[in-house]
Design an enzyme around this catalytic site. Structure first.
Site, PDB file in Angstrom:
ATOM      1  N   LYS A 202     -41.996 -24.127  74.347  1.00 38.66           N
ATOM      2  CA  LYS A 202     -41.336 -24.898  75.404  1.00 38.66           C
ATOM      3  C   LYS A 202     -40.509 -23.972  76.288  1.00 38.66           C
ATOM      4  CE  LYS A 202     -37.995 -28.624  75.991  1.00 38.66           C
ATOM      5  NZ  LYS A 202     -37.310 -29.766  75.378  1.00 38.66           N
ATOM      6  N   GLU A 208     -39.397 -15.264  67.804  1.00 43.94           N
ATOM      7  CA  GLU A 208     -40.540 -15.145  66.885  1.00 43.94           C
ATOM      8  C   GLU A 208     -41.857 -15.264  67.636  1.00 43.94           C
ATOM      9  OE1 GLU A 208     -37.892 -17.052  66.536  1.00 43.94           O
ATOM     10  OE2 GLU A 208     -37.267 -17.228  64.440  1.00 43.94           O
ATOM     11  N   GLY A 257     -39.075 -30.442  71.391  1.00 37.13           N
ATOM     12  CA  GLY A 257     -40.039 -29.639  70.638  1.00 37.13           C
ATOM     13  C   GLY A 257     -40.687 -30.406  69.491  1.00 37.13           C
ATOM     14  N   ARG A 258     -39.877 -31.107  68.701  1.00 33.53           N
ATOM     15  CA  ARG A 258     -40.438 -31.796  67.525  1.00 33.53           C
ATOM     16  C   ARG A 258     -41.158 -33.084  67.885  1.00 33.53           C
ATOM     17  NH1 ARG A 258     -35.015 -31.202  67.745  1.00 33.53           N
ATOM     18  NH2 ARG A 258     -33.637 -33.017  67.740  1.00 33.53           N
ATOM     19  N   GLU A 343     -33.972 -31.882  61.772  1.00 31.85           N
ATOM     20  CA  GLU A 343     -33.440 -31.292  63.006  1.00 31.85           C
ATOM     21  C   GLU A 343     -32.824 -32.382  63.882  1.00 31.85           C
ATOM     22  OE1 GLU A 343     -35.992 -29.088  65.980  1.00 31.85           O
ATOM     23  OE2 GLU A 343     -35.032 -27.338  65.118  1.00 31.85           O
ATOM     24  N   HIS A 374     -47.047 -32.695  39.293  1.00 35.92           N
ATOM     25  CA  HIS A 374     -47.033 -31.616  38.297  1.00 35.92           C
ATOM     26  C   HIS A 374     -45.978 -30.573  38.637  1.00 35.92           C
ATOM     27  CE1 HIS A 374     -50.545 -33.157  36.204  1.00 35.92           C
ATOM     28  NE2 HIS A 374     -50.916 -33.576  37.406  1.00 35.92           N
ATOM     29  N   LYS A 502     -29.668 -17.727  65.633  1.00 37.13           N
ATOM     30  CA  LYS A 502     -30.421 -16.941  66.623  1.00 37.13           C
ATOM     31  C   LYS A 502     -29.527 -15.870  67.229  1.00 37.13           C
ATOM     32  CE  LYS A 502     -33.272 -20.794  68.204  1.00 37.13           C
ATOM     33  NZ  LYS A 502     -33.627 -21.654  69.333  1.00 37.13           N
TER      34      LYS A 502
HETATM   35  O1  F6P Z   1     -34.890 -23.214  67.267  1.00 40.20           O
HETATM   36  C1  F6P Z   1     -35.289 -24.531  67.169  1.00 40.20           C
HETATM   37  C2  F6P Z   1     -36.321 -24.838  68.210  1.00 40.20           C
HETATM   38  O2  F6P Z   1     -35.739 -24.891  69.458  1.00 40.20           O
HETATM   39  C3  F6P Z   1     -37.045 -26.147  67.895  1.00 40.20           C
HETATM   40  O3  F6P Z   1     -36.348 -27.256  68.289  1.00 40.20           O
HETATM   41  C4  F6P Z   1     -38.328 -25.923  68.611  1.00 40.20           C
HETATM   42  O4  F6P Z   1     -39.322 -26.822  68.201  1.00 40.20           O
HETATM   43  C5  F6P Z   1     -38.621 -24.488  68.238  1.00 40.20           C
HETATM   44  O5  F6P Z   1     -37.349 -23.865  68.224  1.00 40.20           O
HETATM   45  C6  F6P Z   1     -39.552 -23.754  69.146  1.00 40.20           C
HETATM   46  O6  F6P Z   1     -39.078 -23.706  70.448  1.00 40.20           O
HETATM   47  P1  F6P Z   1     -40.005 -23.254  71.651  1.00 40.20           P
HETATM   48  O7  F6P Z   1     -41.117 -24.238  71.767  1.00 40.20           O
HETATM   49  O8  F6P Z   1     -39.123 -23.244  72.849  1.00 40.20           O
HETATM   50  O9  F6P Z   1     -40.539 -21.882  71.338  1.00 40.20           O
END
Ligand code: F6P
Length: 537
Positions: A202, A208, A257-258, A343, A374, A502
């Site tokens: 987004k 990452e 995002g979620r 979240e 299990h 972060k």
């Molecule tokens: O750090 C949390 C977050 O912002 C989530 O809410 C989101 O889904 C994820 O990181 C990834 O964010 P992006 O789509 O901006 O890379």
């Protein structure tokens, strides 16, 4: 009724001596399932194996009215800035609505924007499948690699796994972890000549995702220009990364995002499972949206699910909930729901910044049944604190092994029965003695073999695991989250708590390479220990 009167009535119900009783309710009334089972969008929700009764439900429904839950959902649908701390709408329902639904986010025609993107995605998917869009070497794309994390990974990965069928158009792969082992183990399985790479983010700033995108771009080499696409709200950043604008599928900041698997972020679903499956997924979610926004409170599945959580968390003090899908293909559903619920609802202040007056989001965890049986289900049967479970059953399988499927369903139902009924010490003793056990040994073991029962479970039944019912299931949980946000008065659409980590990672990275001092003594000591174990640091 005021908000505090409504909470007080829930507390009064919870103080009843039989507040947590389930077994006794069934003993008194075998017709319970009929009164505590509801249906919508092809799903069945059975709350009969909880301690809800008419009095408790009435108190919970009064709370929903006092908290204005329905009005809050309506405000969400009107595109109001229900994400108060970020001053944004939360309009994920527009992503699965027809063009003529006319959703607006402020001045913007959200539905028009959604359908323009859907059309661009549909054309892209059709061209890739038809071999009109090919790799740099002219080969057809066989694999799609989605690079993303959190909501840009979990939802699509969960759906792709759930809908994977033999002979589907493309295979989907997901790279999320910054850990280089993730890419190192995935890369050998992929051919750079036949892999289409999607960078899903987004913000297009997530550390990452950007690190992995750079690794994969280097792996593609000269092919990168022809073989990468992006899904993002940040077109300037996708362009700066070198992805041509016609390969960027956008969405807006009113898609959290979620909640984003229905947006351009779902491109990996459409490429791997096919456009029809993606459209059916949206249709299932849409069917649940219509139900959530229009069904009366007493028959509204997401609200009933949310109120059951209120009862368990605030009424009975249960701090966690397990998600147990009895379908291997839903193995990533617990992870998706962990993000969606924790979240959204892991909040300690209300929208106006005041400390919450009661517990909010519980810990959510899970694994597919029967594997969970299990491993951790022992704690649900005999641990000190009851942990409610969502048991998700799929009636009809998509394989020919009817015997396996019957056994799987029997296990799901058995867990629900075992949690509810338990097994008393007297029953244990009688059973052991009937089997010829030594009486002293039977008495010694009876406390260990006793299960208290009266442990709640919620049964969710899907007729089959197809795209439509999966869409409805995920939307059910999304609306449950929105209802809980309103009930607890927290903003379910922000996630400020993740920012601190972060920021600190950015400070600690230079300290690891010795370029700056560690921010605190504990970190300094850990860096020294790491350096000793890995001089390469
Ligand atoms: O750090 C949390 C977050 O912002 C989530 O809410 C989101 O889904 C994820 O990181 C990834 O964010 P992006 O789509 O901006 O890379």
């Amino acid at each position: 009724m005021t908000d505090s009167e409504a909470w007080a009535e829930v507390a009064r119900q919870a103080a009843r001596p039989d507040a947590a009783a389930i077994r006794a309710r069934f003993a008194a009334d075998a017709a319970r399932p009929a009164r505590f089972t509801w249906r919508a969008a092809g799903l069945t929700l059975d709350l009969s194996r909880t301690s809800l009764d008419e009095g408790i439900l009435a108190a919970l429904l009064a709370l929903a009215r006092a908290r204005g839950v329905a009005a809050r959902l309506a405000a969400m649908a009107r595109g109001e800035a229900v994400n108060a701390t970020e001053r944004r709408a939360a309009l994920h329902i527009a992503l699965r609505a027809p063009r003529e639904a006319g959703f607006r986010a402020g001045e913007e025609d959200a539905s028009a924007e959604v359908h323009a993107t859907l059309e661009a995605m549909r054309r892209f998917v059709a061209a890739v499948h038809a071999g009109e869009i090919r790799s740099a070497s002219g080969a057809r794309f066989r694999d799609v690699l989605n690079i993303g994390i959190g909501g840009s990974d979990l939802g699509p990965a969960m759906v792709c796994r759930a809908l994977a069928r033999p002979g589907q158009p493309m295979r989907a792969h997901f790279l999320s972890n910054l850990d280089g082992h993730a890419w190192a183990s995935l890369a050998p399985a992929l051919d750079p000549d036949t892999t289409l790479v999607l960078v899903a983010s987004k913000t297009f700033t997530t550390a990452e995702t950007m690190a992995n995108a750079r690794l994969v771009k280097a792996w593609l080499g000269d092919r990168a220009g022809a073989q990468m696409a992006a899904m993002s709200t940040n077109i300037a950043a996708t362009t700066a990364f070198g992805i041509p604008p016609e390969r960027v599928f956008g969405f807006r900041d009113w898609v959290g995002g979620r909640f984003s698997l229905w947006s351009a972020i779902g491109l990996s679903i459409a490429l791997s499972a096919g456009w029809e499956a993606f459209a059916a997924l949206l249709a299932g979610a849409r069917a649940m949206d219509e139900h959530a926004l229009s069904a009366p409170e007493a028959r509204n599945l997401p609200l009933l699910l949310a109120l059951t959580e209120i009862w368990h968390v605030n009424g009975l003090g249960y701090p966690a909930r397990a998600v147990l899908p009895y379908d291997e293909r839903l193995s990533r559903l617990p992870a998706h729901l962990q993000q969606l619920e924790m979240e959204s609802l892991g909040k300690r202040v209300t929208e106006d910044g005041a400390a919450v007056a009661r517990a909010t989001g519980p810990v959510v965890f899970g694994e597919p049944g029967t594997n969970a049986q299990h491993s951790f289900l022992q704690l649900l049967h005999q641990g000190t604190t009851p942990i409610p479970a969502d048991i998700i059953l799929v009636a009809a399988p998509d394989h020919p092994h009817a015997g396996s499927h019957r056994a799987l369903l029997a296990n799901g139902l058995a867990q629900a029965a075992a949690l509810m009924r338990g097994r008393s010490a007297a029953e244990v003793l009688a059973e052991m003695l009937a089997k010829g056990a030594d009486p002293a040994e039977a008495r010694r073991l009876a406390p260990h073999r006793t299960c208290p029962g009266d442990r709640p479970s919620t049964l969710i039944l899907l007729p089959r695991l197809d795209a439509f019912h999966l869409g409805a299931l995920v939307a059910l949980y999304e609306h449950k989250v929105a209802c809980l946000g309103a009930l607890w008065g927290v903003d379910p659409f922000d996630q400020w708590g993740v920012e601190l980590g972060k920021q600190l990672a950015a400070e600690i990275a230079p300290a690891l390479s010795g370029g700056s001092p560690a921010p605190d003594a504990a970190t300094a000591a850990s860096i020294a220990a790491l350096r000793e174990a890995w001089p390469g640091l």
